[in-house]
Motif scaffolding. Sequence first.
Motif, PDB file in Angstrom:
ATOM      1  N   PRO A 267       0.980  -1.311  -0.040  1.00 31.82           N
ATOM      2  CA  PRO A 267      -0.001   0.051   0.029  1.00 31.82           C
ATOM      3  C   PRO A 267       0.728   1.227   0.102  1.00 31.82           C
ATOM      4  O   PRO A 267       1.839   1.185   0.699  1.00 31.82           O
ATOM      5  CB  PRO A 267      -0.786  -0.169   1.345  1.00 31.82           C
ATOM      6  CG  PRO A 267      -0.803  -1.631   1.588  1.00 31.82           C
ATOM      7  CD  PRO A 267       0.259  -1.934   1.279  1.00 31.82           C
ATOM      8  N   GLY A 268       0.674   2.185  -0.897  1.00 28.24           N
ATOM      9  CA  GLY A 268       1.072   3.687  -0.850  1.00 28.24           C
ATOM     10  C   GLY A 268       2.603   3.364  -1.621  1.00 28.24           C
ATOM     11  O   GLY A 268       3.295   4.323  -1.485  1.00 28.24           O
ATOM     12  N   ALA A 269       3.129   2.341  -2.251  1.00 26.42           N
ATOM     13  CA  ALA A 269       4.353   1.866  -2.697  1.00 26.42           C
ATOM     14  C   ALA A 269       4.425   2.943  -3.855  1.00 26.42           C
ATOM     15  O   ALA A 269       3.757   3.340  -4.634  1.00 26.42           O
ATOM     16  CB  ALA A 269       4.820   0.657  -3.085  1.00 26.42           C
ATOM     17  N   THR A 270       5.837   3.338  -4.151  1.00 24.42           N
ATOM     18  CA  THR A 270       6.128   4.153  -5.323  1.00 24.42           C
ATOM     19  C   THR A 270       7.424   3.242  -5.850  1.00 24.42           C
ATOM     20  O   THR A 270       7.823   2.487  -5.448  1.00 24.42           O
ATOM     21  CB  THR A 270       6.576   5.739  -4.703  1.00 24.42           C
ATOM     22  OG1 THR A 270       7.816   5.695  -3.757  1.00 24.42           O
ATOM     23  CG2 THR A 270       5.649   6.282  -3.813  1.00 24.42           C
ATOM     24  N   LEU A 271       7.967   4.120  -6.808  1.00 26.24           N
ATOM     25  CA  LEU A 271       9.103   3.579  -7.548  1.00 26.24           C
ATOM     26  C   LEU A 271      10.191   3.619  -6.508  1.00 26.24           C
ATOM     27  O   LEU A 271      11.100   2.728  -6.963  1.00 26.24           O
ATOM     28  CB  LEU A 271       9.447   4.362  -8.975  1.00 26.24           C
ATOM     29  CG  LEU A 271       8.804   4.216 -10.179  1.00 26.24           C
ATOM     30  CD1 LEU A 271       9.320   5.022 -11.177  1.00 26.24           C
ATOM     31  CD2 LEU A 271       8.837   2.789 -10.486  1.00 26.24           C
ATOM     32  N   HIS A 272      10.184   4.392  -5.651  1.00 27.91           N
ATOM     33  CA  HIS A 272      11.218   4.123  -4.618  1.00 27.91           C
ATOM     34  C   HIS A 272      11.525   2.782  -3.973  1.00 27.91           C
ATOM     35  O   HIS A 272      12.394   2.285  -3.818  1.00 27.91           O
ATOM     36  CB  HIS A 272      11.298   5.186  -3.409  1.00 27.91           C
ATOM     37  CG  HIS A 272      11.237   6.932  -4.011  1.00 27.91           C
ATOM     38  ND1 HIS A 272      12.289   7.342  -4.129  1.00 27.91           N
ATOM     39  CD2 HIS A 272      10.000   7.629  -4.124  1.00 27.91           C
ATOM     40  CE1 HIS A 272      12.171   8.762  -4.606  1.00 27.91           C
ATOM     41  NE2 HIS A 272      10.702   8.629  -4.454  1.00 27.91           N
ATOM     42  N   HIS A 273      10.156   2.332  -3.774  1.00 23.70           N
ATOM     43  CA  HIS A 273      10.243   0.957  -3.173  1.00 23.70           C
ATOM     44  C   HIS A 273      10.721  -0.009  -3.955  1.00 23.70           C
ATOM     45  O   HIS A 273      11.363  -1.129  -3.762  1.00 23.70           O
ATOM     46  CB  HIS A 273       8.595   0.735  -2.703  1.00 23.70           C
ATOM     47  CG  HIS A 273       8.220   1.518  -1.682  1.00 23.70           C
ATOM     48  ND1 HIS A 273       7.716   2.697  -1.782  1.00 23.70           N
ATOM     49  CD2 HIS A 273       8.363   1.297  -0.290  1.00 23.70           C
ATOM     50  CE1 HIS A 273       7.441   3.379  -0.397  1.00 23.70           C
ATOM     51  NE2 HIS A 273       7.481   2.339   0.428  1.00 23.70           N
ATOM     52  N   ALA A 274      10.453   0.185  -5.441  1.00 22.14           N
ATOM     53  CA  ALA A 274      10.673  -0.783  -6.529  1.00 22.14           C
ATOM     54  C   ALA A 274      12.223  -0.564  -6.797  1.00 22.14           C
ATOM     55  O   ALA A 274      12.995  -1.683  -6.773  1.00 22.14           O
ATOM     56  CB  ALA A 274      10.124  -0.611  -7.659  1.00 22.14           C
ATOM     57  N   SER A 275      12.764   0.255  -6.690  1.00 18.82           N
ATOM     58  CA  SER A 275      14.313   0.541  -6.750  1.00 18.82           C
ATOM     59  C   SER A 275      15.123   0.123  -5.352  1.00 18.82           C
ATOM     60  O   SER A 275      15.910  -0.646  -5.584  1.00 18.82           O
ATOM     61  CB  SER A 275      14.699   2.171  -6.895  1.00 18.82           C
ATOM     62  OG  SER A 275      15.951   2.365  -6.843  1.00 18.82           O
ATOM     63  N   VAL A 276      14.330   0.121  -4.133  1.00 20.95           N
ATOM     64  CA  VAL A 276      14.913  -0.370  -3.085  1.00 20.95           C
ATOM     65  C   VAL A 276      15.071  -1.945  -3.127  1.00 20.95           C
ATOM     66  O   VAL A 276      16.140  -2.637  -2.948  1.00 20.95           O
ATOM     67  CB  VAL A 276      14.223   0.020  -1.871  1.00 20.95           C
ATOM     68  CG1 VAL A 276      14.683  -0.880  -0.563  1.00 20.95           C
ATOM     69  CG2 VAL A 276      14.491   1.611  -1.527  1.00 20.95           C
ATOM     70  N   ALA A 277      13.845  -2.590  -3.692  1.00 19.73           N
ATOM     71  CA  ALA A 277      13.768  -3.896  -3.709  1.00 19.73           C
ATOM     72  C   ALA A 277      14.852  -4.638  -4.803  1.00 19.73           C
ATOM     73  O   ALA A 277      15.374  -5.592  -4.683  1.00 19.73           O
ATOM     74  CB  ALA A 277      12.170  -4.322  -4.271  1.00 19.73           C
ATOM     75  N   LEU A 278      15.273  -3.987  -5.966  1.00 26.20           N
ATOM     76  CA  LEU A 278      16.425  -4.340  -6.695  1.00 26.20           C
ATOM     77  C   LEU A 278      17.837  -4.348  -6.077  1.00 26.20           C
ATOM     78  O   LEU A 278      18.692  -4.859  -6.643  1.00 26.20           O
ATOM     79  CB  LEU A 278      16.176  -3.649  -7.994  1.00 26.20           C
ATOM     80  CG  LEU A 278      15.036  -4.064  -8.840  1.00 26.20           C
ATOM     81  CD1 LEU A 278      15.264  -3.514 -10.153  1.00 26.20           C
ATOM     82  CD2 LEU A 278      14.646  -5.456  -8.818  1.00 26.20           C
ATOM     83  N   ARG A 279      17.909  -3.190  -5.104  1.00 26.75           N
ATOM     84  CA  ARG A 279      19.136  -2.852  -4.679  1.00 26.75           C
ATOM     85  C   ARG A 279      19.559  -3.522  -3.131  1.00 26.75           C
ATOM     86  O   ARG A 279      20.619  -3.500  -2.770  1.00 26.75           O
ATOM     87  CB  ARG A 279      19.374  -1.591  -4.727  1.00 26.75           C
ATOM     88  CG  ARG A 279      19.500  -0.913  -5.826  1.00 26.75           C
ATOM     89  CD  ARG A 279      19.716   0.687  -6.079  1.00 26.75           C
ATOM     90  NE  ARG A 279      18.561   1.321  -5.492  1.00 26.75           N
ATOM     91  CZ  ARG A 279      18.440   2.096  -4.248  1.00 26.75           C
ATOM     92  NH1 ARG A 279      19.490   1.882  -3.501  1.00 26.75           N
ATOM     93  NH2 ARG A 279      17.287   2.612  -3.886  1.00 26.75           N
ATOM     94  N   VAL A 280      18.365  -3.840  -2.503  1.00 25.87           N
ATOM     95  CA  VAL A 280      18.480  -4.148  -0.905  1.00 25.87           C
ATOM     96  C   VAL A 280      19.397  -5.298  -0.556  1.00 25.87           C
ATOM     97  O   VAL A 280      20.367  -5.316   0.359  1.00 25.87           O
ATOM     98  CB  VAL A 280      17.249  -4.227  -0.379  1.00 25.87           C
ATOM     99  CG1 VAL A 280      16.598  -5.442  -0.914  1.00 25.87           C
ATOM    100  CG2 VAL A 280      17.459  -4.304   1.254  1.00 25.87           C
ATOM    101  N   VAL A 281      19.610  -6.444  -1.377  1.00 26.74           N
ATOM    102  CA  VAL A 281      20.439  -7.500  -1.256  1.00 26.74           C
ATOM    103  C   VAL A 281      21.539  -7.464  -2.336  1.00 26.74           C
ATOM    104  O   VAL A 281      20.994  -7.668  -3.513  1.00 26.74           O
ATOM    105  CB  VAL A 281      19.593  -8.860  -1.201  1.00 26.74           C
ATOM    106  CG1 VAL A 281      20.640 -10.038  -1.053  1.00 26.74           C
ATOM    107  CG2 VAL A 281      18.743  -8.906  -0.122  1.00 26.74           C
ATOM    108  N   PRO A 282      22.801  -7.464  -1.957  1.00 24.54           N
ATOM    109  CA  PRO A 282      23.738  -7.425  -3.161  1.00 24.54           C
ATOM    110  C   PRO A 282      23.789  -8.625  -4.125  1.00 24.54           C
ATOM    111  O   PRO A 282      23.530  -9.738  -3.426  1.00 24.54           O
ATOM    112  CB  PRO A 282      25.041  -7.301  -2.428  1.00 24.54           C
ATOM    113  CG  PRO A 282      24.746  -6.609  -1.174  1.00 24.54           C
ATOM    114  CD  PRO A 282      23.327  -7.172  -0.702  1.00 24.54           C
TER     115      PRO A 282
END
Length: 426
Positions: A267-282
């Motif tokens: 809920p309330g997710a933006t592209l920031h959340h998608a960007s974090v999801a792709l970078r959070v685990v190296p």
Amino acid sequence: ESIMSSVTAEADFKFANPHALATILEASETRSIIASSDIFDINGMKLWARDQPVSRDLQRKLMDRALKQPLETCLMAEDGVSNATLQAALQQLINGQGPLTPLLQPHAEALVRCAGTVRLHSVVQLLLSAVETARPAAFQHAIDAMAVAGALIRARNTDDRLVTLAMTAGLLHDVGEMYLSPAYGEADALSTLDVDSYRQLVVHPHIGQLLLTQLTDYPKDIARAVAEHHERLDGSGYPHRLTGDKMSTLGKLLAATEEALAALRLPGATLHHASVALRVVPGEFDELLAGPLSSAARHAPPMKPRRALPALLSELDRLNVTLQETMIHVDGVLPAEPSAGLQRAADLTLYLLHKLRAGWNESGLWSPGAIGDEVAAEAEAVQDALRARLRLIERVARLTAGPNLSDEDEDRLNALCQGLVEEPSP
């Protein structure tokens, strides 16, 4: 060892799949779906005549009968999904000012143009038409994936042929889900599905590959990418736990696309959340694919945390403790000579926990005193992504262990997974 070794569900196109047939029949109540050729059983008995509209009677006649030709190749949707349908849906997505708009808008003209050249094989056109009517959320997900895959490629390469290939793969990536019960949907994979149900879900990339390979003439690159769209470069994906050197370029694109869209379900997710999801685990996803998302996120509305800062800091502390204690705990539950399945589950769990710990360390969340209101939303997004990974580790560990454990090993596996599924407080 492949997760596929622990599942038995497999597509057999000699018989009408009950879930696909149910979706087609539901769609036939409002769409014109007819037999494009006579339908015969394996013994040559005619079951349905060419040009005859599909009805519920077809379901009765097909029951438990092997067919001379796969049902999907014998039906057509006269008023089904077309390139114009795809273009209209894509234009609506771009204009809708939703979370994907900042990513799609700069490439809008090219994406709409390429959607007009996506080739719709008759089998795919039938299935997409049925899904659009009977499973509209699944159809919208296909449109979203088509758009995101196209935008991520277009940000790096302006060749329309490559963009169209990527968009075609994105559109088709979940075609295998139509052959599973709707109860096993990806949107609920980490929240409501038990492990047995999840075991059914994880075969859908393989089913999609079989369908495209056996029933259509799409390029092998597309079928392979569909099979890889839940894999991850570090081997933590499914169904085959491939590593980056075993994945195709198009498969890496679909994997990043799928993860970005999964992050946007919050809920309330933006592209920031998608960007974090792709970078959070190296090492999970191709860094070059994360770049366009990060750039587009700068033009998206800022993230807003769901929790007040004190509650968030408490959750971060709990997550830190969970990561520390679980890594210590895994080794402690193994007997001196564990079974092969239990050893596989433990090895994979420790490997993935170390990856999460690396992501935690890089995020700086280990120093809660440095987190203030201005970065609370990003910290919360990282925390959400890491918690989702913990739930995924629990599922993958159970699948890797296999379904035929002894009672003693089952108890040890339950102990091994303890803490991975702990939910944060509201």
